[in-house]
Write a protein that holds these residues in place. Structure first.
Motif, PDB file in Angstrom:
ATOM      1  N   CYS A 393       0.828  -1.282   0.011  1.00 27.04           N
ATOM      2  CA  CYS A 393      -0.085  -0.092   0.026  1.00 27.04           C
ATOM      3  C   CYS A 393       0.892   1.163  -0.064  1.00 27.04           C
ATOM      4  CB  CYS A 393      -0.958   0.039   1.268  1.00 27.04           C
ATOM      5  SG  CYS A 393      -1.712   1.699   1.459  1.00 27.04           S
ATOM      6  N   CYS A 396       0.153   4.093   3.345  1.00 26.06           N
ATOM      7  CA  CYS A 396       0.547   3.504   4.664  1.00 26.06           C
ATOM      8  C   CYS A 396       1.789   2.696   4.826  1.00 26.06           C
ATOM      9  CB  CYS A 396      -0.467   3.070   5.480  1.00 26.06           C
ATOM     10  SG  CYS A 396      -1.182   1.334   5.225  1.00 26.06           S
ATOM     11  N   TRP A 398       1.769  -0.488   4.380  1.00 23.23           N
ATOM     12  CA  TRP A 398       1.493  -1.810   4.626  1.00 23.23           C
ATOM     13  C   TRP A 398       1.884  -2.800   3.734  1.00 23.23           C
ATOM     14  CZ3 TRP A 398      -1.390  -5.311   1.423  1.00 23.23           C
ATOM     15  CH2 TRP A 398      -1.770  -6.439   2.020  1.00 23.23           C
ATOM     16  N   CYS A 433      -6.597  -1.831   1.528  1.00 24.23           N
ATOM     17  CA  CYS A 433      -5.606  -1.861   2.371  1.00 24.23           C
ATOM     18  C   CYS A 433      -5.841  -2.218   3.856  1.00 24.23           C
ATOM     19  CB  CYS A 433      -4.706  -0.688   2.367  1.00 24.23           C
ATOM     20  SG  CYS A 433      -3.431  -0.768   3.813  1.00 24.23           S
ATOM     21  N   CYS A 436      -5.201   0.651   6.109  1.00 22.58           N
ATOM     22  CA  CYS A 436      -5.823   2.334   6.019  1.00 22.58           C
ATOM     23  C   CYS A 436      -7.000   2.311   5.183  1.00 22.58           C
ATOM     24  CB  CYS A 436      -4.631   3.268   5.757  1.00 22.58           C
ATOM     25  SG  CYS A 436      -4.185   3.079   3.945  1.00 22.58           S
ATOM     26  N   ASN A 438      -7.100   1.981   1.897  1.00 23.33           N
ATOM     27  CA  ASN A 438      -6.710   2.707   0.538  1.00 23.33           C
ATOM     28  C   ASN A 438      -7.285   1.550  -0.559  1.00 23.33           C
ATOM     29  OD1 ASN A 438      -5.415   3.694  -1.573  1.00 23.33           O
ATOM     30  ND2 ASN A 438      -3.410   3.087  -0.677  1.00 23.33           N
TER      31      ASN A 438
END
Ligand SMILES: [Zn+2]
Ligand SMILES: [Zn+2]
Length: 693
Positions: A393, A396, A398, A433, A436, A438
């Protein structure tokens, strides 16, 4: 004989049984028997309240028990000739060297069904084998087309023939470039051994390669009873084939590493093809090297052993340098085929585009288009399966970590999953995600699946196929795909190292390795050796047809074209590569100039694993056998956590094999007691001559 007569005279037998590890049983056990049974006979014995299969073991009891305390055996498996003294010796050596109990190893290498058979069932099986052998003998011996030998092959064979007659032949390292006709040498050597009435054992590194080899041998030796032994057989097939070899009915035995333990009473020749291949090392249980045991078996039975490779292991190469192995060379490709030209493509010459990692560079695509236009095939090699190694991601940061392992889960686009290649943990790809929310999560990096997709996009109309562990999971899939390649239905074949091994592709003129650099900087000192072998092998897939050889090319994309490994590859110079690697190993005190063992510990926490290894090290340090040996501090394994188990290892290094063995012999038996003091420890294991550090 009246009822009151004393018990009949009782023979004392040593019996090797597969006793559980916690029982503390390390050697064969003493039993009584009404009949004297030859060593190598299979018997049923009581152990505690259980009934086990055991093998009557040669030799005297080291510490005989009072006969009054001994229990009688329950029966012998009649009708089966005993395992040979050589076989027992091989197993005793292997068990000692790899630090297992002889009963555990010996029973584990027998076909599982044999251990469960009753006497009458065995008789039935033996009859079936006899019938099978009779049918084999009826196969008409067609006149096989036998190629004329090249001068180099003829020379090698003349020397091999002399060895077949030698009373104690040294192992032969058959060093021959890919396409130099090693298989023909195996076939001729086998023919000579068969004519002498002997059995022949041929080992290959992978099951995938056995059908191809079987076909080659079947074509040449119609009427010669041949069996294969590998883990892909059904239990019934495995028993039948094992029995056929054991009874001497099967003259040819082809198999993977476990076949090194096949019982073959008339063994006359052992061939280990691709002797450098890491698959010869068992990776769990008794971590044996089938290649090394084949050499030992040849020594024991005084039969020739041929270790064949285009890129021999540095261990074997060094032994040939020292004169302990006899090196025979096939320096040229058969039929005048040239090795492909190696082109080292310097990635630094590409214009820098922000954020783009190009595997499919423009010059590579041009080279592929050229082959397609000429109706030739290309092979692209990438040692990473799946679509991309990580999902990521950008918001963030991730990443698709595995919750149970210290590794990322690989994105497989085909079935929209994230899969851990270590523990198998699989989940659907999240829509957004997980951290977050996303929606724009993207694949990072590239696996074979993604490469296949990108190729199809970049080269519309090209027929792209992929061969890796995912695309060949179902039975028959690999064969179907290989057939499609052979039939010319594929323009570009993408795959992992699976496609670099053994397959005889006639139409491939272009081989590309798109991202091989990582191995140059691995913490594993064997990584360069493996990379070199892999690239030579991959390159060897090209230009096997002499007509096409002249325009065959191997394309290596690298950021480090000046690296010594690539320089040697460029000239197909294994000898230069081996010399430079051996010099490095010698100055660093690494194998083959030293001998290693790894003590591995698995626990719920890294602290528990470390505490056990630290205690084990302290124990070793006070043993006189540890004098002059190096015991390194424990370190986490390269993937430290798998399926929520923390894994650490500790390296032991010795200048001499014997010194290492002596330490292990005095040290390891104490670790069982030590384990009981370390509650958090799940298990420990030792790996002698480890291949991966
Ligand atoms: Zn995110
Ligand atoms: Zn995992």
């Amino acid at each position: 004989m009246s009822d009151a007569s004393p018990m009949p005279a009782q023979a004392l037998l040593r019996v090797a049984v597969d006793a559980p590890q916690h029982s503390g049983i390390t050697g064969p056990l003493d039993y009584l028997s009404e009949q004297a049974l030859a060593p190598g006979s299979l018997v049923r014995v009581p152990l505690g309240r259980r009934e086990l299969m055991g093998i009557v073991w040669p030799g005297e009891s080291a510490d005989p028990t009072d006969p009054a305390l001994l229990r009688p055996i329950l029966g012998a498996l009649g009708g089966l000739p005993p395992l040979s003294p050589h076989w027992c010796q091989l197993l005793e050596f292997a068990a000692g060297y790899y630090q297992r109990t002889v009963g555990e190893l010996a029973l584990s290498v027998l076909p599982p069904q044999l251990r469960e058979l009753e006497g009458s069932q065995l008789q039935l099986r033996l009859k079936k084998v006899a019938k099978w052998a009779a049918e084999q003998a009826k196969v008409p011996a067609a006149e096989p087309s036998v190629p004329t030998l090249s001068p180099a092959q003829a020379e090698v064979l003349a020397q091999l023939d002399a060895l077949l007659l030698a009373p104690a032949p040294p192992p032969v390292l058959l060093y021959g470039v890919t396409g130099s006709g090693k298989t023909e040498v195996y076939l001729r050597a086998a023919e000579h051994a068969l004519k002498a009435g002997r059995q022949v054992l041929v080992l290959v590194p992978e099951i995938n390669l056995t059908p191809q080899l079987e076909a080659r041998f079947a074509e040449r030796f119609a009427g010669v009873a041949t069996v294969s032994l590998h883990s892909g057989l059904t239990p019934a097939q495995r028993l039948r084939n094992w029995l056929a070899a054991h009874l001497g009915e099967a003259k040819l035995v082809l198999g993977t590493r476990l076949a090194v333990f096949a019982s073959m009473p008339q063994l006359g020749l052992i061939v280990v093809d691709e002797e450098h291949d890491p698959s010869y090392k068992q990776q769990d249980g008794a971590r044996y090297s089938a290649r090394d045991l084949a050499v030992y078996r040849g020594h024991l039975e005084k039969v020739p052993v041929i270790l064949g490779s285009a890129t021999p292991s540095l261990e074997s190469w060094q032994r040939a340098n020292e004169g302990r192995y006899q090196r025979l060379a096939l320096p040229e490709r058969i039929g005048g085929g040239a090795m492909p030209r190696v082109r080292l493509f310097d990635m630094k010459t590409l214009p820098l585009t922000k954020g783009v990692t190009t595997a499919l560079t423009a010059p590579l695509l041009d080279a592929l288009r050229l082959r397609i236009a000429r109706g030739e095939q290309s092979l692209i090699f990438l040692n990473r399966r799946g679509y991309s190694p990580v999902l990521h991601c950008g918001e963030c940061q991730w990443k698709s970590e595995c919750p149970h392992c210290s590794a990322y889960r690989v994105f497989h686009k085909g079935d929209r999953t994230l899969r851990c290649h270590h523990c198998g943990f699989t989940e659907r790809v999240p829509h957004a995600c997980p951290s977050c929310g996303n929606l724009d999560i993207a694949p990072l990096g590239r696996g074979t699946e993604r490469l296949e997709e990108q190729l199809a996009e970049a080269l519309p109309g090209a027929r792209v196929a992929r061969i890796d562990a995912d695309s060949t999971k179902l039975k028959g899939e690999l064969e179907a795909q290989l057939n499609a390649v052979h039939a010319g239905e594929v323009d570009i074949l993408v795959g992992t190292q699976m496609i670099t091994k053994g397959h005889d592709f006639r139409r491939i003129t272009f081989v590309a390795a798109v991202n091989p650099d990582a191995a140059l900087f691995s913490s594993d000192f064997r990584a360069p050796e493996r990379l070199f072998a892999l690239l030579m092998q991959a390159g060897g897939r090209a230009g096997r047809d002499a007509e096409q050889a002249a325009r065959s090319e191997m394309w290596v994309q690298t950021w480090h074209p000046e690296h010594a490994l690539y320089k040697a590859l460029h000239k197909h110079d294994f000898e230069a590569f081996a010399a430079s690697q051996l010099a490095e190993r010698e100055s660093a005190g690494l194998p083959p100039y030293s001998h290693l063992a790894l003590l591995r510990a698995e626990a719920r926490t890294p602290e528990a694993a470390k505490a056990f290894l630290d205690a084990a090290a302290r124990w070793a340090q006070q043993l006189p056998e540890a004098q002059g040996l190096l015991i390194y501090p424990p370190v986490p394994m390269s993937v430290a956590r798998v399926a929520n188990v923390e894994r650490m290892q500790m390296l032991v290094e010795a200048g001499h094999r014997g010194a290492l063995q002596r330490l292990l012999w005095h040290w390891l038996p104490e670790l069982g007691a030590l384990k009981r003091e370390h509650k958090g420890l799940l298990r420990w294991a030792v790996d002698v001559d480890p291949l991966a550090i």
